[in-house]
Design an enzyme around this catalytic site. Structure first.
Site, mmCIF file in Angstrom:
data_model
loop_
_atom_site.group_PDB
_atom_site.id
_atom_site.type_symbol
_atom_site.label_atom_id
_atom_site.label_comp_id
_atom_site.label_asym_id
_atom_site.label_seq_id
_atom_site.Cartn_x
_atom_site.Cartn_y
_atom_site.Cartn_z
ATOM 1 N N SER A 57 0.858 -1.190 0.000
ATOM 2 C CA SER A 57 0.000 0.000 0.000
ATOM 3 C C SER A 57 0.889 1.234 0.000
ATOM 4 O O SER A 57 1.723 1.406 0.905
ATOM 5 C CB SER A 57 -0.911 -0.004 1.231
ATOM 6 O OG SER A 57 -1.712 1.164 1.263
ATOM 7 N N ASN A 124 -8.543 3.984 2.360
ATOM 8 C CA ASN A 124 -9.486 2.863 2.289
ATOM 9 C C ASN A 124 -8.749 1.528 2.192
ATOM 10 O O ASN A 124 -9.200 0.514 2.744
ATOM 11 C CB ASN A 124 -10.433 3.038 1.105
ATOM 12 C CG ASN A 124 -11.513 4.071 1.370
ATOM 13 O OD1 ASN A 124 -11.941 4.254 2.510
ATOM 14 N ND2 ASN A 124 -11.955 4.768 0.328
ATOM 15 N N GLU A 125 -7.637 1.528 1.469
ATOM 16 C CA GLU A 125 -6.794 0.328 1.437
ATOM 17 C C GLU A 125 -6.342 -0.029 2.843
ATOM 18 O O GLU A 125 -6.409 -1.191 3.267
ATOM 19 C CB GLU A 125 -5.546 0.565 0.570
ATOM 20 C CG GLU A 125 -5.756 0.416 -0.911
ATOM 21 C CD GLU A 125 -4.461 0.593 -1.682
ATOM 22 O OE1 GLU A 125 -4.509 0.548 -2.917
ATOM 23 O OE2 GLU A 125 -3.395 0.799 -1.045
ATOM 24 N N LEU A 126 -5.874 0.985 3.574
ATOM 25 C CA LEU A 126 -5.406 0.773 4.938
ATOM 26 C C LEU A 126 -6.520 0.217 5.815
ATOM 27 O O LEU A 126 -6.298 -0.706 6.610
ATOM 28 C CB LEU A 126 -4.879 2.091 5.518
ATOM 29 C CG LEU A 126 -4.327 2.023 6.945
ATOM 30 C CD1 LEU A 126 -3.039 1.199 6.976
ATOM 31 C CD2 LEU A 126 -4.061 3.429 7.478
ATOM 32 N N ILE A 129 -7.063 -3.387 5.018
ATOM 33 C CA ILE A 129 -5.956 -4.193 5.560
ATOM 34 C C ILE A 129 -6.175 -4.458 7.051
ATOM 35 O O ILE A 129 -6.026 -5.588 7.531
ATOM 36 C CB ILE A 129 -4.603 -3.482 5.328
ATOM 37 C CG1 ILE A 129 -4.235 -3.514 3.843
ATOM 38 C CG2 ILE A 129 -3.492 -4.095 6.166
ATOM 39 C CD1 ILE A 129 -3.089 -2.600 3.453
#
Length: 583
Positions: A57, A124-126, A129
Protein backbone atom coordinates in the site's frame (compact mmCIF):
# COMPACT_ATOMS: atom_id res chain seq x y z
CA UNK A 1 4.27 -10.04 14.22
CA UNK A 2 5.41 -7.76 17.00
CA UNK A 3 2.93 -5.03 17.80
CA UNK A 4 3.21 -2.32 20.44
CA UNK A 5 0.19 -0.18 21.28
CA UNK A 6 0.28 2.79 23.56
CA UNK A 7 -2.53 2.74 26.16
CA UNK A 8 -5.30 5.23 25.38
CA UNK A 9 -5.92 8.09 27.75
CA UNK A 10 -8.98 7.55 29.89
CA UNK A 11 -10.36 8.71 33.22
CA UNK A 12 -10.02 6.07 35.95
CA UNK A 13 -13.26 4.72 37.37
CA UNK A 14 -11.95 4.79 40.94
CA UNK A 15 -9.95 7.81 41.97
CA UNK A 16 -8.55 5.89 44.91
CA UNK A 17 -6.64 3.53 42.58
CA UNK A 18 -3.24 4.95 41.66
CA UNK A 19 -3.00 6.05 38.02
CA UNK A 20 0.27 4.11 37.60
CA UNK A 21 -1.45 0.85 38.61
CA UNK A 22 -4.24 1.42 36.10
CA UNK A 23 -1.75 2.29 33.33
CA UNK A 24 0.26 -0.87 34.00
CA UNK A 25 -2.93 -2.92 33.97
CA UNK A 26 -4.00 -1.40 30.66
CA UNK A 27 -0.59 -2.06 29.11
CA UNK A 28 -0.68 -5.66 30.35
CA UNK A 29 -4.16 -6.28 28.99
CA UNK A 30 -3.36 -4.67 25.63
CA UNK A 31 -0.11 -6.61 25.37
CA UNK A 32 -1.94 -9.85 26.14
CA UNK A 33 -4.61 -9.08 23.54
CA UNK A 34 -1.98 -8.22 20.92
CA UNK A 35 -0.07 -11.43 21.66
CA UNK A 36 -3.25 -13.47 21.31
CA UNK A 37 -4.09 -11.64 18.07
CA UNK A 38 -0.58 -12.24 16.71
CA UNK A 39 -0.72 -15.97 17.49
CA UNK A 40 -4.19 -16.21 15.99
CA UNK A 41 -3.08 -14.44 12.83
CA UNK A 42 0.01 -16.63 12.45
CA UNK A 43 -2.09 -19.76 12.91
CA UNK A 44 -4.73 -18.72 10.38
CA UNK A 45 -2.06 -17.47 7.95
CA UNK A 46 -0.35 -20.85 7.86
CA UNK A 47 -3.59 -22.67 7.09
CA UNK A 48 -4.61 -20.61 4.02
CA UNK A 49 -3.53 -20.87 0.43
CA UNK A 50 -2.46 -17.34 -0.45
CA UNK A 51 -2.31 -15.98 -3.97
CA UNK A 52 0.27 -13.30 -3.06
CA UNK A 53 2.95 -13.03 -0.40
CA UNK A 54 2.72 -9.23 -0.11
CA UNK A 55 0.30 -6.40 -0.81
CA UNK A 56 2.07 -3.04 -1.01
CA UNK A 57 0.00 0.00 0.00
CA UNK A 58 1.62 3.26 -1.13
CA UNK A 59 1.04 6.75 -2.54
CA UNK A 60 2.08 6.50 -6.17
CA UNK A 61 3.31 10.05 -6.63
CA UNK A 62 5.70 9.73 -3.67
CA UNK A 63 7.31 6.33 -4.20
CA UNK A 64 6.18 4.56 -7.39
CA UNK A 65 9.26 5.19 -9.55
CA UNK A 66 11.81 5.21 -6.70
CA UNK A 67 11.30 3.24 -3.50
CA UNK A 68 8.56 0.95 -4.87
CA UNK A 69 10.49 -0.16 -7.98
CA UNK A 70 13.61 -1.00 -5.95
CA UNK A 71 11.46 -2.68 -3.33
CA UNK A 72 9.73 -4.96 -5.85
CA UNK A 73 13.07 -5.81 -7.46
CA UNK A 74 14.38 -6.99 -4.07
CA UNK A 75 11.21 -9.04 -3.59
CA UNK A 76 11.78 -10.70 -6.95
CA UNK A 77 15.36 -11.50 -5.97
CA UNK A 78 14.12 -13.28 -2.84
CA UNK A 79 11.28 -15.09 -4.64
CA UNK A 80 8.62 -13.08 -2.79
CA UNK A 81 5.40 -12.66 -4.78
CA UNK A 82 3.99 -9.15 -4.54
CA UNK A 83 0.70 -7.95 -6.00
CA UNK A 84 1.23 -5.34 -8.72
CA UNK A 85 -1.64 -3.02 -9.57
CA UNK A 86 -0.60 -3.03 -13.23
CA UNK A 87 -1.77 -6.66 -13.34
CA UNK A 88 -5.40 -5.48 -13.17
CA UNK A 89 -7.05 -5.62 -16.58
CA UNK A 90 -8.03 -2.21 -17.96
CA UNK A 91 -11.65 -3.23 -18.45
CA UNK A 92 -12.04 -4.17 -14.79
CA UNK A 93 -13.22 -1.95 -11.96
CA UNK A 94 -10.13 -1.16 -9.92
CA UNK A 95 -11.37 -1.22 -6.32
CA UNK A 96 -12.96 -4.74 -6.26
CA UNK A 97 -9.72 -6.20 -7.63
CA UNK A 98 -7.61 -4.29 -5.10
CA UNK A 99 -9.89 -5.38 -2.28
CA UNK A 100 -9.56 -9.00 -3.36
CA UNK A 101 -5.79 -8.68 -3.72
CA UNK A 102 -5.56 -7.45 -0.12
CA UNK A 103 -7.55 -10.48 1.07
CA UNK A 104 -5.40 -12.82 -1.03
CA UNK A 105 -2.09 -11.48 0.37
CA UNK A 106 -0.42 -12.94 3.42
CA UNK A 107 1.45 -9.76 4.42
CA UNK A 108 0.62 -6.08 3.93
CA UNK A 109 3.50 -3.59 3.74
CA UNK A 110 2.12 -0.07 4.26
CA UNK A 111 4.46 2.67 3.02
CA UNK A 112 3.51 5.89 4.82
CA UNK A 113 4.88 8.86 2.88
CA UNK A 114 4.23 12.60 3.14
CA UNK A 115 1.18 12.55 0.86
CA UNK A 116 -0.19 9.11 1.77
CA UNK A 117 -3.15 10.69 3.59
CA UNK A 118 -4.00 12.88 0.60
CA UNK A 119 -5.52 9.82 -1.08
CA UNK A 120 -8.84 8.47 0.15
CA UNK A 121 -7.94 5.43 -1.95
CA UNK A 122 -4.85 4.75 0.20
CA UNK A 123 -6.80 5.30 3.42
CA UNK A 124 -9.49 2.86 2.29
CA UNK A 125 -6.79 0.33 1.44
CA UNK A 126 -5.41 0.77 4.94
CA UNK A 127 -8.84 0.30 6.47
CA UNK A 128 -9.38 -2.91 4.47
CA UNK A 129 -5.96 -4.19 5.56
CA UNK A 130 -6.73 -3.54 9.24
CA UNK A 131 -10.13 -5.21 8.92
CA UNK A 132 -8.51 -8.42 7.67
CA UNK A 133 -7.86 -10.21 10.96
CA UNK A 134 -5.47 -12.72 9.39
CA UNK A 135 -3.12 -10.10 7.95
CA UNK A 136 0.49 -9.51 9.05
CA UNK A 137 1.16 -5.77 8.76
CA UNK A 138 4.56 -4.08 8.39
CA UNK A 139 4.56 -0.26 8.41
CA UNK A 140 7.31 1.67 6.62
CA UNK A 141 7.68 5.41 7.37
CA UNK A 142 9.24 6.87 4.24
CA UNK A 143 10.24 10.49 4.74
CA UNK A 144 7.59 11.06 7.41
CA UNK A 145 7.83 10.98 11.20
CA UNK A 146 5.94 8.03 12.75
CA UNK A 147 4.41 10.30 15.40
CA UNK A 148 2.79 12.43 12.67
CA UNK A 149 1.07 9.33 11.32
CA UNK A 150 0.22 7.99 14.79
CA UNK A 151 -1.44 11.19 16.01
CA UNK A 152 -2.30 12.77 12.62
CA UNK A 153 -0.29 15.91 13.37
CA UNK A 154 2.19 18.11 11.48
CA UNK A 155 2.19 18.18 7.68
CA UNK A 156 0.79 14.65 7.56
CA UNK A 157 -2.07 15.67 9.86
CA UNK A 158 -2.93 18.79 7.83
CA UNK A 159 -3.08 16.76 4.63
CA UNK A 160 -5.23 14.16 6.40
CA UNK A 161 -7.68 16.80 7.64
CA UNK A 162 -7.99 18.20 4.12
CA UNK A 163 -8.88 14.75 2.77
CA UNK A 164 -11.43 14.21 5.55
CA UNK A 165 -13.43 17.33 4.59
CA UNK A 166 -15.06 15.33 1.84
CA UNK A 167 -15.98 12.46 4.19
CA UNK A 168 -18.42 11.75 7.01
CA UNK A 169 -17.31 11.86 10.63
CA UNK A 170 -17.70 8.09 10.84
CA UNK A 171 -15.31 7.49 7.94
CA UNK A 172 -12.82 9.97 9.42
CA UNK A 173 -12.83 8.17 12.77
CA UNK A 174 -12.31 4.81 11.07
CA UNK A 175 -9.33 6.16 9.19
CA UNK A 176 -7.88 7.74 12.34
CA UNK A 177 -8.14 4.43 14.25
CA UNK A 178 -6.51 2.55 11.38
CA UNK A 179 -3.63 5.06 11.14
CA UNK A 180 -3.04 4.97 14.89
CA UNK A 181 -3.18 1.17 15.04
CA UNK A 182 -0.72 0.56 12.20
CA UNK A 183 1.63 3.41 13.19
CA UNK A 184 1.99 1.82 16.63
CA UNK A 185 3.19 -1.45 15.12
CA UNK A 186 6.85 -2.31 14.88
CA UNK A 187 8.12 -1.16 11.50
CA UNK A 188 10.85 0.70 9.64
CA UNK A 189 11.67 4.42 9.76
CA UNK A 190 13.71 5.70 6.79
CA UNK A 191 15.16 8.49 8.98
CA UNK A 192 17.14 5.84 10.87
CA UNK A 193 18.81 4.47 7.75
CA UNK A 194 21.72 6.11 5.95
CA UNK A 195 21.52 3.65 3.08
CA UNK A 196 18.08 3.17 1.48
CA UNK A 197 19.21 0.01 -0.33
CA UNK A 198 20.14 -1.62 2.98
CA UNK A 199 16.79 -0.63 4.47
CA UNK A 200 14.94 -2.18 1.52
CA UNK A 201 17.00 -5.35 1.86
CA UNK A 202 16.24 -5.57 5.59
CA UNK A 203 12.50 -5.03 5.01
CA UNK A 204 12.56 -7.81 2.41
CA UNK A 205 14.43 -10.06 4.86
CA UNK A 206 11.82 -9.31 7.52
CA UNK A 207 9.05 -10.21 5.08
CA UNK A 208 10.87 -13.42 4.16
CA UNK A 209 11.31 -14.38 7.82
CA UNK A 210 7.59 -13.90 8.43
CA UNK A 211 6.73 -15.90 5.30
CA UNK A 212 8.95 -18.77 6.37
CA UNK A 213 7.45 -18.65 9.85
CA UNK A 214 3.90 -18.89 8.56
CA UNK A 215 4.81 -21.35 5.81
CA UNK A 216 6.24 -24.03 8.07
CA UNK A 217 7.92 -24.22 11.44
CA UNK A 218 10.30 -26.82 9.98
CA UNK A 219 12.59 -24.03 8.75
CA UNK A 220 12.55 -21.75 11.82
CA UNK A 221 15.98 -22.79 13.04
CA UNK A 222 17.75 -23.06 9.67
CA UNK A 223 20.43 -20.38 9.91
CA UNK A 224 21.28 -18.63 6.63
CA UNK A 225 18.21 -19.86 4.74
CA UNK A 226 17.43 -16.35 3.46
CA UNK A 227 20.82 -16.14 1.74
CA UNK A 228 20.38 -19.54 0.10
CA UNK A 229 16.94 -18.63 -1.24
CA UNK A 230 18.21 -15.29 -2.54
CA UNK A 231 21.11 -17.01 -4.33
CA UNK A 232 18.83 -19.66 -5.82
CA UNK A 233 16.37 -17.05 -7.06
CA UNK A 234 18.99 -15.60 -9.42
CA UNK A 235 19.49 -19.03 -11.00
CA UNK A 236 15.77 -19.84 -11.18
CA UNK A 237 14.90 -16.49 -12.81
CA UNK A 238 11.15 -16.91 -12.37
CA UNK A 239 10.39 -13.98 -14.67
CA UNK A 240 11.76 -15.94 -17.63
CA UNK A 241 9.35 -18.11 -19.64
CA UNK A 242 12.13 -20.53 -20.50
CA UNK A 243 12.10 -24.03 -19.02
CA UNK A 244 15.06 -24.14 -16.64
CA UNK A 245 16.81 -27.00 -14.88
CA UNK A 246 18.83 -25.97 -11.83
CA UNK A 247 21.04 -28.08 -9.59
CA UNK A 248 21.68 -27.86 -5.85
CA UNK A 249 25.02 -29.50 -5.08
CA UNK A 250 27.04 -29.97 -1.91
CA UNK A 251 28.32 -32.37 0.74
CA UNK A 252 26.00 -34.77 2.52
CA UNK A 253 24.53 -33.29 5.70
CA UNK A 254 25.10 -29.67 4.64
CA UNK A 255 21.41 -28.73 4.34
CA UNK A 256 20.58 -29.21 0.65
CA UNK A 257 17.24 -30.94 1.28
CA UNK A 258 16.09 -28.27 3.73
CA UNK A 259 16.88 -25.56 1.18
CA UNK A 260 14.99 -27.49 -1.49
CA UNK A 261 11.91 -27.99 0.71
CA UNK A 262 11.87 -24.30 1.67
CA UNK A 263 12.06 -23.40 -2.02
CA UNK A 264 9.23 -25.80 -2.81
CA UNK A 265 7.04 -24.14 -0.17
CA UNK A 266 7.88 -20.66 -1.47
CA UNK A 267 7.37 -21.49 -5.16
CA UNK A 268 4.35 -23.77 -4.80
CA UNK A 269 1.69 -21.27 -5.87
CA UNK A 270 3.54 -20.23 -9.03
CA UNK A 271 2.98 -23.52 -10.84
CA UNK A 272 0.04 -25.55 -12.15
CA UNK A 273 1.70 -28.89 -11.40
CA UNK A 274 4.25 -29.46 -8.62
CA UNK A 275 5.98 -32.44 -7.04
CA UNK A 276 8.78 -33.04 -4.55
CA UNK A 277 10.45 -36.39 -5.29
CA UNK A 278 12.81 -37.99 -2.79
CA UNK A 279 15.05 -41.01 -3.27
CA UNK A 280 12.45 -43.48 -1.96
CA UNK A 281 10.26 -42.72 -4.98
CA UNK A 282 12.79 -44.21 -7.39
CA UNK A 283 13.60 -47.07 -5.02
CA UNK A 284 9.98 -48.33 -5.15
CA UNK A 285 10.27 -48.87 -8.90
CA UNK A 286 13.67 -50.51 -8.53
CA UNK A 287 12.28 -52.98 -5.99
CA UNK A 288 9.57 -54.06 -8.46
CA UNK A 289 12.18 -54.53 -11.19
CA UNK A 290 15.10 -55.48 -8.96
CA UNK A 291 16.50 -57.98 -11.45
CA UNK A 292 16.40 -55.55 -14.35
CA UNK A 293 19.36 -53.62 -15.65
CA UNK A 294 19.33 -49.79 -15.36
CA UNK A 295 18.20 -49.44 -18.97
CA UNK A 296 15.28 -51.85 -18.63
CA UNK A 297 12.38 -50.47 -20.70
CA UNK A 298 9.63 -51.76 -18.37
CA UNK A 299 11.28 -50.28 -15.29
CA UNK A 300 11.45 -46.85 -16.95
CA UNK A 301 7.81 -47.05 -17.99
CA UNK A 302 6.78 -47.99 -14.45
CA UNK A 303 8.82 -45.07 -13.09
CA UNK A 304 7.05 -42.69 -15.49
CA UNK A 305 3.64 -44.16 -14.60
CA UNK A 306 4.28 -43.61 -10.89
CA UNK A 307 5.58 -40.13 -11.62
CA UNK A 308 2.52 -39.09 -13.64
CA UNK A 309 0.14 -40.68 -11.12
CA UNK A 310 1.61 -38.61 -8.31
CA UNK A 311 1.97 -35.23 -10.00
CA UNK A 312 -1.41 -35.42 -11.77
CA UNK A 313 -3.08 -37.06 -8.73
CA UNK A 314 -4.57 -39.75 -10.92
CA UNK A 315 -4.04 -43.29 -9.55
CA UNK A 316 -3.08 -46.24 -11.70
CA UNK A 317 -2.03 -44.39 -14.83
CA UNK A 318 -0.81 -46.81 -17.48
CA UNK A 319 1.47 -45.87 -20.38
CA UNK A 320 3.17 -47.99 -23.03
CA UNK A 321 5.18 -45.28 -24.75
CA UNK A 322 7.88 -43.08 -23.11
CA UNK A 323 6.64 -40.08 -25.11
CA UNK A 324 3.36 -40.16 -23.13
CA UNK A 325 5.00 -38.24 -20.29
CA UNK A 326 5.97 -35.42 -22.64
CA UNK A 327 2.47 -35.36 -24.18
CA UNK A 328 0.85 -35.00 -20.76
CA UNK A 329 3.13 -32.25 -19.45
CA UNK A 330 4.34 -30.18 -22.39
CA UNK A 331 1.57 -27.62 -21.90
CA UNK A 332 1.81 -27.57 -18.09
CA UNK A 333 3.87 -25.12 -16.05
CA UNK A 334 5.48 -27.55 -13.62
CA UNK A 335 7.71 -27.36 -10.55
CA UNK A 336 9.58 -30.61 -9.94
CA UNK A 337 12.23 -31.10 -7.27
CA UNK A 338 14.21 -34.34 -7.37
CA UNK A 339 16.00 -34.72 -4.04
CA UNK A 340 18.99 -36.88 -3.10
CA UNK A 341 19.63 -37.98 -6.68
CA UNK A 342 22.04 -40.89 -6.94
CA UNK A 343 21.17 -42.31 -10.38
CA UNK A 344 21.26 -40.44 -13.66
CA UNK A 345 18.69 -42.89 -15.04
CA UNK A 346 16.07 -41.14 -12.88
CA UNK A 347 16.90 -37.81 -14.52
CA UNK A 348 16.87 -39.22 -18.03
CA UNK A 349 13.56 -41.00 -17.44
CA UNK A 350 11.56 -38.32 -15.60
CA UNK A 351 12.98 -34.99 -16.80
CA UNK A 352 14.86 -36.00 -19.92
CA UNK A 353 14.59 -32.73 -21.87
CA UNK A 354 13.32 -29.21 -21.25
CA UNK A 355 10.85 -29.45 -24.15
CA UNK A 356 8.91 -32.08 -22.19
CA UNK A 357 7.47 -29.28 -20.04
CA UNK A 358 5.45 -26.10 -20.54
CA UNK A 359 6.77 -22.55 -20.63
CA UNK A 360 8.10 -21.26 -17.30
CA UNK A 361 8.60 -24.74 -15.78
CA UNK A 362 11.39 -25.23 -13.24
CA UNK A 363 13.18 -28.50 -12.49
CA UNK A 364 15.41 -28.50 -9.39
CA UNK A 365 17.78 -31.43 -8.88
CA UNK A 366 19.47 -31.99 -5.50
CA UNK A 367 22.57 -34.18 -5.32
CA UNK A 368 26.01 -34.54 -3.76
CA UNK A 369 27.48 -35.61 -7.11
CA UNK A 370 28.06 -32.74 -9.53
CA UNK A 371 28.73 -35.13 -12.40
CA UNK A 372 25.05 -36.18 -12.52
CA UNK A 373 24.13 -32.55 -13.17
CA UNK A 374 26.74 -31.77 -15.80
CA UNK A 375 26.13 -35.11 -17.57
CA UNK A 376 22.46 -34.15 -17.91
CA UNK A 377 23.36 -30.75 -19.34
CA UNK A 378 22.44 -28.78 -16.20
CA UNK A 379 24.83 -25.83 -16.09
CA UNK A 380 22.92 -23.65 -13.60
CA UNK A 381 24.32 -25.14 -10.38
CA UNK A 382 24.17 -23.72 -6.86
CA UNK A 383 26.91 -25.05 -4.60
CA UNK A 384 25.90 -25.16 -0.94
CA UNK A 385 29.11 -24.22 0.84
CA UNK A 386 30.02 -24.76 4.45
CA UNK A 387 28.70 -21.94 6.65
CA UNK A 388 30.74 -18.92 7.67
CA UNK A 389 32.11 -18.79 11.22
CA UNK A 390 29.28 -16.45 12.23
CA UNK A 391 26.59 -18.75 10.82
CA UNK A 392 28.30 -21.80 12.32
CA UNK A 393 28.15 -20.20 15.78
CA UNK A 394 24.48 -19.35 15.22
CA UNK A 395 23.78 -22.96 14.18
CA UNK A 396 25.38 -24.31 17.34
CA UNK A 397 23.48 -21.79 19.49
CA UNK A 398 20.20 -22.62 17.75
CA UNK A 399 20.69 -26.29 18.52
CA UNK A 400 22.11 -25.89 22.04
CA UNK A 401 20.11 -22.89 23.33
CA UNK A 402 17.19 -22.67 20.84
CA UNK A 403 18.21 -19.13 19.93
CA UNK A 404 20.71 -17.55 17.53
CA UNK A 405 23.06 -16.21 20.18
CA UNK A 406 24.94 -17.54 23.20
CA UNK A 407 23.71 -16.81 26.73
CA UNK A 408 25.93 -14.84 29.07
CA UNK A 409 29.09 -16.76 29.86
CA UNK A 410 28.92 -19.07 26.85
CA UNK A 411 30.09 -16.72 24.07
CA UNK A 412 33.78 -17.73 24.03
CA UNK A 413 32.90 -21.39 24.60
CA UNK A 414 30.65 -21.43 21.52
CA UNK A 415 33.47 -19.97 19.40
CA UNK A 416 35.96 -22.55 20.76
CA UNK A 417 33.62 -25.49 20.18
CA UNK A 418 32.86 -24.37 16.61
CA UNK A 419 36.58 -23.91 15.91
CA UNK A 420 37.38 -27.45 17.04
CA UNK A 421 34.26 -29.15 15.67
CA UNK A 422 34.45 -27.30 12.32
CA UNK A 423 31.53 -25.78 10.46
CA UNK A 424 29.68 -28.95 9.46
CA UNK A 425 25.93 -28.18 9.82
CA UNK A 426 24.79 -31.70 10.72
CA UNK A 427 27.65 -32.09 13.19
CA UNK A 428 26.92 -28.71 14.80
CA UNK A 429 23.25 -29.63 15.12
CA UNK A 430 23.94 -32.98 16.81
CA UNK A 431 26.71 -31.55 18.99
CA UNK A 432 24.42 -28.70 20.08
CA UNK A 433 21.71 -31.15 21.11
CA UNK A 434 24.28 -33.14 23.07
CA UNK A 435 25.42 -29.97 24.89
CA UNK A 436 21.88 -28.67 25.47
CA UNK A 437 21.24 -28.04 29.16
CA UNK A 438 24.92 -28.56 30.10
CA UNK A 439 26.70 -26.00 32.27
CA UNK A 440 29.79 -23.98 31.35
CA UNK A 441 32.11 -26.43 33.13
CA UNK A 442 30.84 -29.30 30.98
CA UNK A 443 31.42 -27.25 27.81
CA UNK A 444 34.99 -26.58 28.95
CA UNK A 445 35.58 -30.26 29.71
CA UNK A 446 34.56 -31.33 26.20
CA UNK A 447 37.04 -29.02 24.47
CA UNK A 448 40.11 -31.31 24.98
CA UNK A 449 38.15 -34.20 23.44
CA UNK A 450 37.38 -32.05 20.40
CA UNK A 451 41.00 -30.91 20.19
CA UNK A 452 42.20 -34.53 20.11
CA UNK A 453 39.94 -35.33 17.18
CA UNK A 454 36.18 -35.32 16.85
CA UNK A 455 34.85 -38.86 17.00
CA UNK A 456 31.99 -39.05 14.57
CA UNK A 457 28.45 -39.49 15.77
CA UNK A 458 26.82 -42.57 14.21
CA UNK A 459 24.23 -40.45 12.38
CA UNK A 460 26.90 -38.21 10.87
CA UNK A 461 29.07 -41.10 9.77
CA UNK A 462 26.11 -42.89 8.17
CA UNK A 463 25.32 -39.83 6.04
CA UNK A 464 28.94 -39.13 5.11
CA UNK A 465 29.53 -42.77 4.14
CA UNK A 466 26.90 -42.52 1.38
CA UNK A 467 29.24 -40.64 -0.95
CA UNK A 468 32.27 -42.77 0.00
CA UNK A 469 30.44 -46.06 -0.52
CA UNK A 470 29.37 -44.85 -3.97
CA UNK A 471 33.01 -44.66 -5.13
CA UNK A 472 34.82 -47.46 -6.92
CA UNK A 473 37.70 -49.17 -5.08
CA UNK A 474 40.44 -47.07 -6.73
CA UNK A 475 38.76 -43.75 -5.84
CA UNK A 476 38.14 -45.00 -2.28
CA UNK A 477 41.86 -45.73 -1.99
CA UNK A 478 42.78 -42.21 -3.12
CA UNK A 479 40.25 -40.80 -0.63
CA UNK A 480 41.96 -42.70 2.22
CA UNK A 481 45.37 -41.50 1.05
CA UNK A 482 44.19 -37.88 1.22
CA UNK A 483 42.45 -38.31 4.59
CA UNK A 484 45.56 -39.85 6.17
CA UNK A 485 48.51 -38.31 4.33
CA UNK A 486 47.90 -35.88 1.49
CA UNK A 487 45.54 -33.30 2.98
CA UNK A 488 46.66 -29.70 2.24
CA UNK A 489 49.18 -31.05 -0.28
CA UNK A 490 49.71 -29.79 -3.83
CA UNK A 491 47.91 -31.70 -6.57
CA UNK A 492 51.16 -31.97 -8.52
CA UNK A 493 52.91 -33.54 -5.52
CA UNK A 494 50.13 -36.10 -5.04
CA UNK A 495 50.30 -37.02 -8.73
CA UNK A 496 54.08 -37.55 -8.54
CA UNK A 497 53.80 -39.70 -5.39
CA UNK A 498 51.01 -41.83 -6.85
CA UNK A 499 52.25 -41.93 -10.42
CA UNK A 500 50.98 -45.46 -10.97
CA UNK A 501 47.36 -44.43 -10.23
CA UNK A 502 45.01 -42.35 -12.35
CA UNK A 503 45.06 -39.53 -9.79
CA UNK A 504 43.54 -36.81 -12.00
CA UNK A 505 40.43 -38.89 -12.68
CA UNK A 506 40.08 -39.84 -9.00
CA UNK A 507 40.50 -36.26 -7.76
CA UNK A 508 37.83 -35.05 -10.20
CA UNK A 509 35.41 -37.74 -8.97
CA UNK A 510 36.09 -36.88 -5.33
CA UNK A 511 35.56 -33.17 -6.02
CA UNK A 512 32.31 -33.85 -7.91
CA UNK A 513 31.00 -35.70 -4.85
CA UNK A 514 32.10 -32.84 -2.55
CA UNK A 515 34.47 -35.17 -0.69
CA UNK A 516 37.41 -32.84 -1.39
CA UNK A 517 37.97 -29.34 -2.75
CA UNK A 518 40.91 -28.15 -4.82
CA UNK A 519 41.81 -24.58 -3.95
CA UNK A 520 44.72 -22.76 -5.57
CA UNK A 521 46.29 -26.07 -6.52
CA UNK A 522 46.02 -27.63 -3.03
CA UNK A 523 43.72 -30.47 -1.94
CA UNK A 524 41.62 -29.73 1.13
CA UNK A 525 39.11 -31.92 2.94
CA UNK A 526 36.59 -31.08 5.65
CA UNK A 527 37.63 -32.31 9.08
CA UNK A 528 34.56 -34.53 9.46
CA UNK A 529 35.37 -36.30 6.18
CA UNK A 530 39.00 -36.61 7.19
CA UNK A 531 37.98 -38.21 10.49
CA UNK A 532 35.70 -40.62 8.63
CA UNK A 533 38.53 -41.64 6.28
CA UNK A 534 40.90 -42.24 9.15
CA UNK A 535 38.27 -44.28 10.99
CA UNK A 536 37.83 -46.47 7.91
CA UNK A 537 41.57 -47.19 8.03
CA UNK A 538 41.54 -47.66 11.81
CA UNK A 539 38.89 -50.40 11.71
CA UNK A 540 40.90 -52.34 9.11
CA UNK A 541 42.61 -53.85 12.14
CA UNK A 542 41.48 -52.53 15.50
CA UNK A 543 43.63 -54.79 17.67
CA UNK A 544 46.72 -54.87 15.46
CA UNK A 545 47.62 -51.39 14.14
CA UNK A 546 50.51 -52.82 12.17
CA UNK A 547 48.04 -54.49 9.80
CA UNK A 548 46.44 -51.20 8.78
CA UNK A 549 46.90 -49.44 5.47
CA UNK A 550 48.26 -46.30 7.19
CA UNK A 551 49.41 -45.30 10.66
CA UNK A 552 48.44 -41.75 11.60
CA UNK A 553 48.11 -41.79 15.39
CA UNK A 554 51.47 -41.18 17.15
CA UNK A 555 50.57 -43.64 19.91
CA UNK A 556 49.80 -46.39 17.40
CA UNK A 557 53.05 -45.68 15.56
CA UNK A 558 54.98 -45.82 18.82
CA UNK A 559 53.35 -49.08 19.88
CA UNK A 560 54.02 -50.75 16.53
CA UNK A 561 57.68 -49.76 16.46
CA UNK A 562 58.23 -50.42 20.15
CA UNK A 563 56.83 -53.93 19.87
CA UNK A 564 59.04 -54.60 16.86
CA UNK A 565 56.12 -56.06 14.96
CA UNK A 566 56.83 -54.31 11.70
CA UNK A 567 59.00 -56.24 9.27
CA UNK A 568 61.42 -54.64 6.82
CA UNK A 569 59.08 -55.53 3.96
CA UNK A 570 56.18 -53.90 5.75
CA UNK A 571 58.16 -50.72 6.41
CA UNK A 572 59.24 -50.54 2.80
CA UNK A 573 55.74 -50.81 1.36
CA UNK A 574 53.55 -49.17 4.01
CA UNK A 575 52.70 -45.49 3.61
CA UNK A 576 53.13 -43.42 6.77
CA UNK A 577 51.87 -40.05 7.89
CA UNK A 578 54.71 -37.56 8.27
CA UNK A 579 54.27 -37.74 12.05
CA UNK A 580 55.98 -41.17 11.99
CA UNK A 581 59.28 -39.37 11.53
CA UNK A 582 58.71 -37.39 14.72
CA UNK A 583 58.48 -40.51 16.92
Amino acid sequence: MSNVLYPPRQTPYFSSIPLLTISISIVFVLSFLLLSLSLSMASSSSSRNWLYDVFLSFRGGDVRVTFRSHFLKEFDRKLITAFRDNEIERSHSLWPDLEQAIKDSRIAVVVFSKNYASSSWCLNELLEIVNCNDKIIIPVFYGVDPSQVRYQIGDFGRIFEKTCKRQTEEVKNQWKKALTLVANMLGFDSAKWDDEAKMIEEIANDVLRKLLLTTSKDFDDFVGLEDHIANMSALLDLESKEVKMVGIWGSSGIGKTTIARALFNNLFRHFQVRKFIDRSFAYKSREIHSSANPDDHNMKLHLQESFLSEILRMPNIKIDDPTALEERLKYQKVLIIIDDLDDIMVLDTLVGQTQWFGYGSRIIVVTNDKHFLTAHGIDHIYEVSFPTDVHACQMLCQSAFKQNYAPEGFGDLVVDVVRHACSFPLGLNLLGKYLRGRNEEYWMDILPRLENGLRLDGKIEKILRISYDGLDSEDQEIFRHIACIFIHMKVTTIKSLLAESDVSFALENLADKSLIHVRQGYVVMHRSLQEMGRKIVRIQSIDNPGEREFLVDPNDIHDVLNACTVSFFFLKNLSFHDSIYKV
